[in-house]
Every structure is written in structure tokens, then in C-alpha cells.
Design a protein around this motif. Structure first.
Motif, PDB file in Angstrom:
ATOM      1  N   GLY A 139       2.448  10.393   0.264  1.00  0.00           N
ATOM      2  CA  GLY A 139       2.234   9.372   1.139  1.00  0.00           C
ATOM      3  C   GLY A 139       3.303   9.350   2.250  1.00  0.00           C
ATOM      4  O   GLY A 139       3.712   8.394   2.763  1.00  0.00           O
ATOM      5  N   GLN A 140       3.594  10.482   2.863  1.00  0.00           N
ATOM      6  CA  GLN A 140       4.546  10.259   3.964  1.00  0.00           C
ATOM      7  C   GLN A 140       4.402   9.804   5.061  1.00  0.00           C
ATOM      8  O   GLN A 140       4.797   9.331   5.900  1.00  0.00           O
ATOM      9  CB  GLN A 140       5.113  11.859   4.156  1.00  0.00           C
ATOM     10  CG  GLN A 140       5.791  12.630   3.077  1.00  0.00           C
ATOM     11  CD  GLN A 140       6.372  14.018   3.292  1.00  0.00           C
ATOM     12  OE1 GLN A 140       6.913  14.304   4.396  1.00  0.00           O
ATOM     13  NE2 GLN A 140       5.989  15.007   2.470  1.00  0.00           N
ATOM     14  N   HIS A 150      -1.048  11.852   2.004  1.00  0.00           N
ATOM     15  CA  HIS A 150      -0.334  11.796   3.315  1.00  0.00           C
ATOM     16  C   HIS A 150      -0.768  10.431   3.903  1.00  0.00           C
ATOM     17  O   HIS A 150      -0.176   9.580   3.607  1.00  0.00           O
ATOM     18  CB  HIS A 150      -0.646  12.834   4.235  1.00  0.00           C
ATOM     19  CG  HIS A 150       0.139  12.846   5.594  1.00  0.00           C
ATOM     20  ND1 HIS A 150       0.025  12.110   6.528  1.00  0.00           N
ATOM     21  CD2 HIS A 150       1.264  13.437   5.674  1.00  0.00           C
ATOM     22  CE1 HIS A 150       0.938  12.429   7.452  1.00  0.00           C
ATOM     23  NE2 HIS A 150       1.690  13.211   6.916  1.00  0.00           N
ATOM     24  N   SER A 151      -1.528  10.327   4.667  1.00  0.00           N
ATOM     25  CA  SER A 151      -2.043   8.943   5.530  1.00  0.00           C
ATOM     26  C   SER A 151      -3.081   8.283   4.723  1.00  0.00           C
ATOM     27  O   SER A 151      -3.540   8.795   3.732  1.00  0.00           O
ATOM     28  CB  SER A 151      -2.601   9.461   7.001  1.00  0.00           C
ATOM     29  OG  SER A 151      -1.666  10.049   7.624  1.00  0.00           O
ATOM     30  N   PRO A 152      -3.242   6.886   4.879  1.00  0.00           N
ATOM     31  CA  PRO A 152      -4.008   5.897   4.104  1.00  0.00           C
ATOM     32  C   PRO A 152      -5.429   6.503   4.024  1.00  0.00           C
ATOM     33  O   PRO A 152      -6.038   6.296   3.045  1.00  0.00           O
ATOM     34  CB  PRO A 152      -3.870   4.569   4.692  1.00  0.00           C
ATOM     35  CG  PRO A 152      -2.516   4.842   5.474  1.00  0.00           C
ATOM     36  CD  PRO A 152      -2.226   6.100   5.964  1.00  0.00           C
ATOM     37  N   ALA A 209      -4.552  17.272  10.811  1.00  0.00           N
ATOM     38  CA  ALA A 209      -5.492  17.717  10.188  1.00  0.00           C
ATOM     39  C   ALA A 209      -5.243  17.969   8.717  1.00  0.00           C
ATOM     40  O   ALA A 209      -4.105  17.957   8.350  1.00  0.00           O
ATOM     41  CB  ALA A 209      -5.857  19.275  10.784  1.00  0.00           C
ATOM     42  N   THR A 210      -6.161  17.849   7.719  1.00  0.00           N
ATOM     43  CA  THR A 210      -6.138  17.884   6.484  1.00  0.00           C
ATOM     44  C   THR A 210      -6.175  19.244   5.977  1.00  0.00           C
ATOM     45  O   THR A 210      -6.897  20.149   5.920  1.00  0.00           O
ATOM     46  CB  THR A 210      -7.150  17.094   5.621  1.00  0.00           C
ATOM     47  OG1 THR A 210      -7.312  16.003   6.269  1.00  0.00           O
ATOM     48  CG2 THR A 210      -6.894  17.275   4.287  1.00  0.00           C
ATOM     49  N   GLU A 255      -4.140   7.062  10.018  1.00  0.00           N
ATOM     50  CA  GLU A 255      -3.359   5.700   9.436  1.00  0.00           C
ATOM     51  C   GLU A 255      -4.260   4.582  10.034  1.00  0.00           C
ATOM     52  O   GLU A 255      -5.173   4.752  11.000  1.00  0.00           O
ATOM     53  CB  GLU A 255      -1.970   5.534  10.295  1.00  0.00           C
ATOM     54  CG  GLU A 255      -2.091   5.669  11.689  1.00  0.00           C
ATOM     55  CD  GLU A 255      -0.465   5.891  12.516  1.00  0.00           C
ATOM     56  OE1 GLU A 255       0.277   5.932  11.409  1.00  0.00           O
ATOM     57  OE2 GLU A 255      -0.282   5.982  13.463  1.00  0.00           O
ATOM     58  N   VAL A 256      -4.081   3.339   9.542  1.00  0.00           N
ATOM     59  CA  VAL A 256      -4.660   2.072  10.060  1.00  0.00           C
ATOM     60  C   VAL A 256      -4.183   1.317  11.033  1.00  0.00           C
ATOM     61  O   VAL A 256      -2.652   0.752  10.917  1.00  0.00           O
ATOM     62  CB  VAL A 256      -4.999   1.300   8.720  1.00  0.00           C
ATOM     63  CG1 VAL A 256      -5.759  -0.033   8.847  1.00  0.00           C
ATOM     64  CG2 VAL A 256      -5.638   2.150   7.430  1.00  0.00           C
TER      65      VAL A 256
END
Length: 271
Positions: A139-140, A150-152, A209-210, A255-256
Motif C-alpha cells: 500500500g505504498q 500499491h494504489s487503491p 503500470a502494474t 488512486e482515488v
């Protein structure tokens, strides 16, 4: 003005990290991601690390377990032998199944890490080979709470799934929250990094990118192993990702920016 690039074709969430999840017609995306997504995780009592199939020799059996959310918000875990129980009562049977003592956590502690195996090592030597995993902090790119990598939010396009050769039926191998139908151009997501995406009532900002680990190559439920799920990316879509170098990628993290509800069929705008 944002351009319409496609529509939401599928929505998924995974109540317990590294278990099979559930398909939804509609989800709410809050500040921490899709409501109910990666809400729980197993913690290895010996190491204090999050159990994840990214270390397949130790934890790939989790992908044979399912997690679902009831109408009252409670989460049920179903084991490979079809026994079902509330997640809050699952630690002992899961410890027996996994051969390691675990407990169930409902909030990500600051600085908690997981073990990630090199996908090249797994492809070359199999999931049972002995090698040292890399430690990654969860969750950086996300506020505290859910056990996201990582991101939400994680997105991928149907065209990318088609190019890899898994199609929509294989989307679960990449564990996205949102699958977007953008037409026939695969890996268009690579160009979205830094852009804002509007879908339904929500707005997201793409962060990176994932990078793919060994998880897409593993058995998920009744499916068989599929080495090409990452091998194709090694040959066709290596992307420079901060902290990972030039990695095989599929999909993007986001991210949101604005919370809201998203439904299948909603238009997707990128700008």
C-alpha cells in the motif's frame, strides 16, 4: 475535456487477499478503493508478513479458497473441500490447510510487508523451488486500511486480456477491480499513467503500470497453471516501473480523486 475511451465491462473485488473474489454489477469506490476489497488478509505468525500467493511455494493454496460478502457485509471463506465459515473463524482451518500458523487481520498495519517471488524464477524452476523472495511494503500508494498491493484501485482493459490470450474468462488471473472495454488496442493503459479517469460517479488518477508477479501463472480455483499469462508480457509489454525496473506489466494502478459508485456499462473517460 476528457475523451470517452470505452465502457466498464466487469467489476470485481476480493474480500480476502489472495483468495478468489466476487463479480459485482455495481461497486462504490471510496478513498481506500472498492468498498469491501482486500478487506482482510492472513498474517504469518512466524514472520509477521502478509500471506500472499506472490510467494507461491508457501501460499499458492490460498488461490483455491474463495471469499464472498453477504448482504450484511459479513465475509465468508470457503475452503477447497467446500467447508464454509465466517472469516473471523477461519484462522485455525486455514492454518491447517496451509501448514503454517496464521491469523486474520482486518486492517493493514503501517509498514507491513509481503514476500514476492521473481516470476522468472517461478517460470524457470516451478512453484516449489527454493529461492529468497523480495520483501515489498504494501500500500505504498494508498491510505491505510485495505491490503492493496500499491494504489487503491487496479484496472485492466479487455483488449490487453485478449492479447495475452486469456480473454475475459481469465481476468481473475490478474485480479483487477475494473475491466474496461476499449476496443482492439492492447496495453493502451500504459499511456494513462498520470491521467485522470472518470467512470460512473468516481474519478481516479493512474499512478503506475502494474508489474506482474507469478500469480497469473498459478491455478485459480479449478483452472490450470498458465505460464504464458506472464511469459507473453515478458516478450511484448515490459514497462519501466519505479522500484521494479523494466517489468512485465498488464493493467494499471490508480488512486482515488473523487469517490462514487461505478456500474458495468458506465462510460469511461480519460483526460
Amino acid at each position: 475535456m476528457s475523451d470517452i475511451v470505452g465502457r466498464v465491462s466487469a467489476l470485481q473485488r476480493y474480500p480476502v487477499k489472495s483468495m478468489l473474489g466476487e463479480v459485482r454489477d455495481r461497486v462504490r469506490i471510496g478513498a481506500m478503493g472498492v468498498d469491501g476489497d482486500r478487506r482482510y488478509a492472513l498474517i504469518d505468525e512466524e514472520t509477521g508478513r502478509v500471506a500472499t500467493a506472490k510467494h507461491p511455494r508457501r501460499w499458492s493454496t490460498l488461490l483455491q479458497c474463495a471469499s464472498t460478502t453477504g448482504e450484511d457485509g459479513s465475509v465468508t471463506v470457503t475452503l477447497p473441500d467446500r467447508r464454509s465459515m465466517p472469516v473471523t473463524e477461519a484462522a485455525e482451518p486455514l492454518s491447517e490447510l496451509l501448514g503454517r500458523t496464521v491469523h486474520v487481520a482486518d486492517e493493514r498495519a503501517a509498514g507491513v510487508v509481503l514476500e514476492r517471488s521473481d516470476p522468472l524464477e517461478v517460470l524457470a524452476h516451478g512453484i516449489d523451488a527454493e529461492f529468497d523472495p523480495v520483501l515489498l511494503e504494501l500500500g505504498q500508494g494508498a491510505p491505510g486500511g485495505a491490503f492493496v498491493d500499491h494504489s487503491p484501485v487496479h484496472l485492466i482493459t479487455a483488449a490487453t486480456l485478449d492479447a495475452i490470450g486469456v480473454g475475459m474468462d481469465g481476468a481473475l488471473r490478474y485480479r483487477p477491480n475494473v475491466v474496461i472495454d476499449v476496443g482492439s488496442e492492447p496495453f493502451v493503459e500504459n499511456g494513462w499513467v498520470g491521467a485522470e479517469i472518470e467512470l460512473g460517479e468516481a474519478t481516479l488518477r493512474v499512478t503506475l503500470a502494474t508489474p506482474r508477479c507469478a500469480v497469473p501463472t498459478l491455478r485459480h480455483g479449478a483452472t490450470e497453471r498458465l505460464p504464458d499469462a506472464v511469459r507473453y508480457l515478458l516478450d511484448h509489454n515490459r514497462v519501466e516501473v519505479p522500484g521494479f525496473g523494466k517489468a512485465p506489466c498488464a493493467g494499471v494502478y490508480a488512486e482515488v480523486v473523487v469517490v462514487g459508485t461505478v456500474s458495468t456499462g458506465d462510460k469511461v473517460r480519460v483526460g
